[in-house]
Design a protein around this motif. Structure first.
Motif, PDB file in Angstrom:
ATOM      1  N   LYS A   1       0.830  -1.200   0.000  1.00 44.33           N
ATOM      2  CA  LYS A   1       0.000   0.000   0.000  1.00 44.33           C
ATOM      3  C   LYS A   1       0.870   1.258   0.000  1.00 44.33           C
ATOM      4  O   LYS A   1       0.622   2.205  -0.756  1.00 44.33           O
ATOM      5  N   SER A   2       1.886   1.272   0.835  1.00 41.56           N
ATOM      6  CA  SER A   2       2.778   2.435   0.917  1.00 41.56           C
ATOM      7  C   SER A   2       3.509   2.657  -0.402  1.00 41.56           C
ATOM      8  O   SER A   2       3.664   3.799  -0.859  1.00 41.56           O
ATOM      9  N   ALA A   3       3.951   1.567  -1.031  1.00 41.66           N
ATOM     10  CA  ALA A   3       4.675   1.673  -2.300  1.00 41.66           C
ATOM     11  C   ALA A   3       3.777   2.244  -3.402  1.00 41.66           C
ATOM     12  O   ALA A   3       4.214   3.078  -4.205  1.00 41.66           O
ATOM     13  N   LEU A   4       2.517   1.805  -3.437  1.00 44.37           N
ATOM     14  CA  LEU A   4       1.593   2.304  -4.458  1.00 44.37           C
ATOM     15  C   LEU A   4       1.243   3.763  -4.225  1.00 44.37           C
ATOM     16  O   LEU A   4       1.158   4.557  -5.172  1.00 44.37           O
ATOM     17  N   GLU A   5       1.016   4.134  -2.986  1.00 45.07           N
ATOM     18  CA  GLU A   5       0.699   5.527  -2.677  1.00 45.07           C
ATOM     19  C   GLU A   5       1.864   6.445  -3.044  1.00 45.07           C
ATOM     20  O   GLU A   5       1.666   7.532  -3.600  1.00 45.07           O
ATOM     21  N   GLU A   6       3.086   5.998  -2.761  1.00 48.03           N
ATOM     22  CA  GLU A   6       4.272   6.780  -3.113  1.00 48.03           C
ATOM     23  C   GLU A   6       4.415   6.892  -4.631  1.00 48.03           C
ATOM     24  O   GLU A   6       4.712   7.971  -5.174  1.00 48.03           O
ATOM     25  N   LEU A   7       4.179   5.779  -5.344  1.00 44.24           N
ATOM     26  CA  LEU A   7       4.249   5.785  -6.800  1.00 44.24           C
ATOM     27  C   LEU A   7       3.223   6.747  -7.391  1.00 44.24           C
ATOM     28  O   LEU A   7       3.537   7.529  -8.294  1.00 44.24           O
ATOM     29  N   ALA A   8       1.992   6.705  -6.876  1.00 49.73           N
ATOM     30  CA  ALA A   8       0.938   7.592  -7.372  1.00 49.73           C
ATOM     31  C   ALA A   8       1.302   9.059  -7.150  1.00 49.73           C
ATOM     32  O   ALA A   8       1.112   9.900  -8.037  1.00 49.73           O
TER      33      ALA A   8
END
Length: 464
Positions: free
Chosen positions: A151-158
Motif C-alpha cells: 500500500k505504501s509503495a503504491l501511494e508513493e508511486l501515485a
C-alpha cells in the motif's frame, strides 16, 4: 476596422473548436503489436466489451471507441493483458510486444502519464505481492507486513507520477479498496489454501477495516474494480447469513443488496448483474421476479428482466417441455423428443459439449447414476451442443469415456440450438428433468456431482 474583424473571427473559431471538443463522445484507439498472429484483440471494461480487428500485414489496429464510460480498461492481446485508462477526449496509441512481457508498452496521447503509471503499478504488484496463492498462504504477521509495504509503495508511486489531481484522489481510494479487500479475504483464503476450516485470525487482526468503507459511492463503483468486487463479496457473505430454509441464497442476496445499498446506480447495477445471470436457474422464479421488480428502479433493466421472466415462465414446473427434433443418434438414425415420450419414464437430459471441462468431470458420476437406475422408470439422455464440425470429437469422447445412456448430437451450439434457446441455457453443463408425460419437473436439475440433492429430487418424484 480590419483588425477588429480578424479578432472577432479568431474568437469565433476558438469558440467553435471548444464546442466541437466538448461534443466529442468517442476516442480513436490504435497501435502496433509485434509477435502477434491472430486477427482480433479484445477491449473490456466496466459494462463494455469489444473485439477489435488486427491487421497482420501491418501489425497494427485502429478503431473508434464509442458508447463507453471513461475509466480503466483491459486490452487482451492473446495471453498478454494491457491495463489502460481511456477517456472521451483523448485518443490513445500504443506499441507493444505480445510475447516479450518484460518490454513495457509505449503509450502516446494525453493520458500517457496515467497509462505509464498503471504499467508501473502492475509491476509493483508482481514484485511485492506475487501470486495470490503465495500471498494468502503467508502467516498473519508476514501477510500484514507485506500488505502495508504494498500500500505504501503504491501511494508513493501515485504521488510521484504527476497524475491529474482528480485521478490521483480516486486512485488513492482505489489503492485503499484493494488493500482492505485483501485484508478482508485473508482468513477465508488462508483456510482454503491449507484446508483448515478452523483457522481464525488473531484478535489484533484489522478485520474492522471493511466497516470503514462506504458502499454507496457511484463514482468509485465505476472507477474501481476492487471496490466492485469488495462490495459483491461483502454482500455474498451477508446473504449466506440471511439465507434459510424459506429463503435460499439467491433471494437472500437481492434482499441484502436492497437493505445494505442506498446509492441508486450501485444498487441497480448489482441487482441487474445478479438477476441477468441467475434468474434462469432460481428455485422460486415468481418470488424472485417479484422481489427484483420491487427493489430495482431502473426501467430499462426491469424491462429486460421482465422479458426474461415471461420466457422463463414457459419452462416452469408443470409446463410442457420445449421440443427437439430429428437429432442425430449415436447408435444410428435420428431421434426427436416426441419419440421418447409415452413410455412411462422420466427423462434426465444432460446438455453438454466436448470442450466443456466441467461437463466431462460430471461424466463418470453420470455413468454410475445411469447404472444405479438402469431398468427403473427413468432414462438418461445426453445432447451435445458442439459445433457441426466437431461431430467426430463427440463420437470419440463417447467411445473413449465409455459413456452410457442415449446420446444425441444437435449439430449446433447452445446459442443456435432452439431447444437450449427455449430453456435460456447460457452455461454448461445443464440438466433438465421431464416427467413421463413430457411436462417439466425442473429446468435446472442438480448436477450428478450434487448426488444427495439429485437423489432427493428423484425420490420426491417416486423415481425407482
Amino acid at each position: 476596422m480590419k483588425s477588429k474583424y480578424y479578432t472577432l473571427l479568431i474568437i469565433s473559431l476558438l469558440f467553435l473548436n471548444c464546442k466541437e471538443e466538448k461534443q466529442k463522445d468517442f476516442l480513436v484507439l490504435s497501435g502496433k503489436v509485434d509477435n502477434f498472429k491472430k486477427r482480433k484483440i479484445k477491449l473490456s471494461g466496466y459494462k463494455f466489451d469489444k473485439n477489435i480487428r488486427f491487421r497482420r500485414k501491418t501489425k497494427s489496429f485502429s478503431d473508434t471507441i464509442r458508447d463507453f464510460t471513461p475509466g480503466h480498461y483491459e486490452l487482451h492481446i492473446d495471453q498478454r493483458i494491457i491495463n489502460m485508462y481511456l477517456s472521451n477526449y483523448d485518443d490513445l496509441n500504443l506499441m507493444v510486444d505480445a510475447k516479450m512481457r518484460i518490454k513495457d508498452p509505449i503509450f502516446e496521447g494525453q493520458n500517457r502519464t496515467i497509462n505509464n503509471y498503471l504499467t508501473k503499478k502492475i509491476k509493483k504488484h508482481s514484485f511485492i505481492l506475487g501470486s495470490a496463492e503465495r500471498l494468502f498462504s503467508l502467516e498473519e504477521s508476514e501477510f500484514l507486513s507485506k500488505m502495508d509495504r504494498y500500500k505504501s509503495a503504491l501511494e508513493e508511486l501515485a504521488e510521484k507520477s504527476e497524475l491529474p489531481e482528480n485521478y490521483l484522489q480516486q486512485e488513492k481510494r482505489n489503492i485503499n479498496y484493494e488493500f482492505v479487500r485483501n485484508i478482508n479475504n485473508y482468513q477465508a483464503f488462508h483456510r482454503l489454501l491449507y484446508g483448515n476450516d478452523r483457522f481464525l485470525v488473531s484478535e489484533n487482526f484489522p478485520s474492522h477495516l471493511i466497516s470503514t468503507i462506504d458502499f454507496n459511492k457511484s463514482d468509485d463503483y465505476i472507477y474501481s474494480s476492487s471496490y466492485r468486487r469488495m462490495i459483491k463479496e461483502f454482500l455474498e457473505k451477508e446473504a449466506n447469513q440471511r439465507k434459510s430454509e424459506e429463503r435460499d441464497f439467491d433471494l437472500a442476496y437481492i434482499e441484502t443488496i436492497h437493505v445494505e445499498i442506498r446509492d441508486t446506480l450501485v444498487k441497480n447495477d448489482l441487482l441487474y448483474n445478479a438477476a441477468i445471470n441467475i434468474i434462469p436457474r432460481v428455485a422460486n422464479l415468481k418470488e424472485y421476479y417479484k422481489k427484483y421488480m420491487l427493489f430495482s428502479s431502473n426501467e430499462a433493466n426491469k424491462k429486460e428482466i421482465t422479458a426474461l421472466y415471461n420466457k422463463l415462465k414457459l419452462t416452469a414446473k408443470g409446463e410442457n417441455s420445449p421440443k427437439f427434433n430429428k437429432l442425430e443418434n449415436y447408435e444410428g438414425g435420428i431421434t426427436s423428443l416426441d419419440d421418447l415420450i409415452g413410455n412411462g419414464k422420466y427423462k434426465f437430459i444432460d446438455i453438454w459439449a466436448t470442450w466443456c471441462s466441467i461437463c466431462r468431470k460430471e461424466t463418470p458420476i453420470l455413468k454410475r447414476l445411469e447404472q444405479e437406475y438402469h431398468g427403473k422408470n427413468i432414462e438418461f439422455i445426453s445432447i451435445s451442443v458442439d459445433k457441426l464440425e466437431n461431430k467426430e470429437a463427440w463420437k470419440k469422447a463417447i467411445k473413449e469415456d465409455e459413456m452410457s445412456g442415449l446420446h444425441l448430437f444437435a449439430g449446433a451450439t447452445k446459442e443456435d440450438f432452439n431447444f437450449t434457446k427455449d430453456y435460456l441455457i447460457k452455461g454448461l453443463p445443464r440438466f433438465i428433468l421431464i416427467d413421463p408425460d413430457g411436462k417439466i419437473v425442473t429446468s435446472n436439475a442438480p448436477r450428478p456431482s450434487s448426488y444427495k440433492e439429485l437423489i432427493k429430487l428423484f425420490n420426491e418424484e417416486n423415481i425407482q
